[in-house]
Design a protein around this motif. Structure first.
Motif, PDB file in Angstrom:
ATOM      1  N   TYR A 206      -2.081  -3.368  -2.084  1.00 29.07           N
ATOM      2  CA  TYR A 206      -2.968  -4.482  -1.771  1.00 29.07           C
ATOM      3  C   TYR A 206      -3.696  -4.141  -0.476  1.00 29.07           C
ATOM      4  N   GLY A 207      -4.971  -3.775  -0.615  1.00 25.18           N
ATOM      5  CA  GLY A 207      -5.707  -3.249   0.511  1.00 25.18           C
ATOM      6  C   GLY A 207      -6.594  -4.250   1.213  1.00 25.18           C
ATOM      7  N   LYS A 208      -7.511  -3.737   2.016  1.00 21.07           N
ATOM      8  CA  LYS A 208      -8.430  -4.565   2.793  1.00 21.07           C
ATOM      9  C   LYS A 208      -9.343  -5.359   1.874  1.00 21.07           C
ATOM     10  N   GLY A 209      -9.649  -6.585   2.312  1.00 22.54           N
ATOM     11  CA  GLY A 209     -10.569  -7.411   1.547  1.00 22.54           C
ATOM     12  C   GLY A 209     -10.029  -7.855   0.207  1.00 22.54           C
ATOM     13  N   GLY A 210      -8.698  -7.839   0.035  1.00 26.31           N
ATOM     14  CA  GLY A 210      -8.110  -8.275  -1.219  1.00 26.31           C
ATOM     15  C   GLY A 210      -8.214  -7.263  -2.344  1.00 26.31           C
ATOM     16  N   LYS A 211      -8.678  -6.040  -2.040  1.00 19.83           N
ATOM     17  CA  LYS A 211      -8.820  -5.021  -3.083  1.00 19.83           C
ATOM     18  C   LYS A 211      -7.450  -4.462  -3.474  1.00 19.83           C
TER      19      LYS A 211
END
Length: 315
Positions: A206-211
């Motif tokens: 689960y990365g930056k900006g909800g990606k």
């Protein structure tokens, strides 16, 4: 009547327009750092383009920006809601002359730090506009100079010495470091990994900006993760960033390299550099690291000066 101050950004963003404006005006009039930070966090939650998906790193940087700008504004006679048209430039000049106060650092603030502080101050004025307190933003036309030294040169990836550090890490710390150095995770992503996110050799990140991206895990990373005992909520790690960094500095000293540790980001760059050396394709590396732009990936990969020497030999 005195209104009870909201204790969270969530509560502040749920106020009526009039109540929110009153909070923002009062905080600005009193140079209330915490109050203004709360207004900014409320704006980031419900008024900015990213909303609740804004990365914790960005929020922390903006908080630091407010804590730097507001005391300067008060000491410099700047009225926060009616700043002069040159006040943004004055603050930039102050930052460029300000000495660094970081641990073990000397000299003036780096260009990147100046940019970070200006970004925080600029975001504060967007928040004050959102709150209805002022439409003036003295930072609209303020452009901090760019640092011409490539990031990969200033903060290069780790090399072979990383293996020596791993020998001084316990099982949990080794797994965390390998997630960054081999799987290419950001430290914030690695600290949030749960057992449920792992399916065979694929890790859901689960990365930056909800990606969300799915990262392949090498054999060594899989073996290291199996050695970690999960927490009660299935998280593999229970540390904050500061606690993890402290343990890495300690392991670095134990390995005989007290000045070696340069942060987890350099480990992520090591992963990107090694993968590029294998595949020779920035696009594939960008997908692996979770970058939306290949230009960002280029800043993560250390390419040797003679990278094409063999190819041009017979030109």
């Amino acid at each position: 009547m005195t209104l009870a101050p909201p204790t969270t950004a969530l509560a502040l963003s749920d106020l009526t327009d009039q109540a929110l404006r009153i909070r923002a005006v009062e905080a600005a009039a009193n140079y209330d750092v915490e109050g203004l930070t709360q207004v900014l966090m409320a704006y980031m939650r419900s008024g900015s383009s990213q909303g609740s998906r804004t990365s914790p790193h960005t929020l922390t940087a903006y908080r630091l920006g407010v804590r730097s700008f507001v005391p300067w504004a008060q000491a410099s006679g700047v009225q926060l809601l009616r700043p002069g048209r040159r006040d943004g430039g004055r603050y930039l000049a102050y930052l460029q002359e300000r000495p660094s106060c970081g641990r073990g650092r000397s000299g003036k603030l780096s260009a990147a730090t100046v940019q970070q502080y200006i970004a925080g101050a600029r975001a504060l004025y967007r928040a004050l506009d959102w709150a209805g307190a002022t439409q003036i933003n003295p930072f609209t036309n303020v452009s901090p100079p760019q640092d011409r030294t490539p990031a990969i040169v200033k903060r290069p990836p780790y090399r072979d010495e990383l293996e020596e550090i791993l020998h001084s890490c316990d099982k949990e710390l080794s797994a965390l470091l390998l997630l960054c150095a081999h799987a290419g995770l950001r430290i914030g992503e690695a600290l949030q990994v749960k057992t449920d996110d792992i399916a065979g050799n694929i890790l859901k990140v689960y990365g930056k900006g909800g990606k969300i991206r799915r990262v392949p895990l090498g054999k060594r990373v899989r073996e290291a993760l199996r050695e970690v005992i999960p927490q009660t909520d299935n998280r593999l790690f229970h540390w904050t960033y500061s606690q993890a960094a402290y343990r890495m500095r300690k392991a670095s000293r134990a390995a005989g390299h007290p000045g070696f540790w340069r942060g987890f980001h350099a480990a992520r760059k090591s992963s990107g550099t090694r993968l590029y050396q294998k595949v020779g394709d920035f696009t594939r590396v960008a997908v692996f690291l979770g970058h939306s732009s290949v230009e960002t990936t280029r800043k993560y990969v250390a390419v040797t000066d003679d990278d094409v020497s063999a190819e041009v030999e017979d030109f």
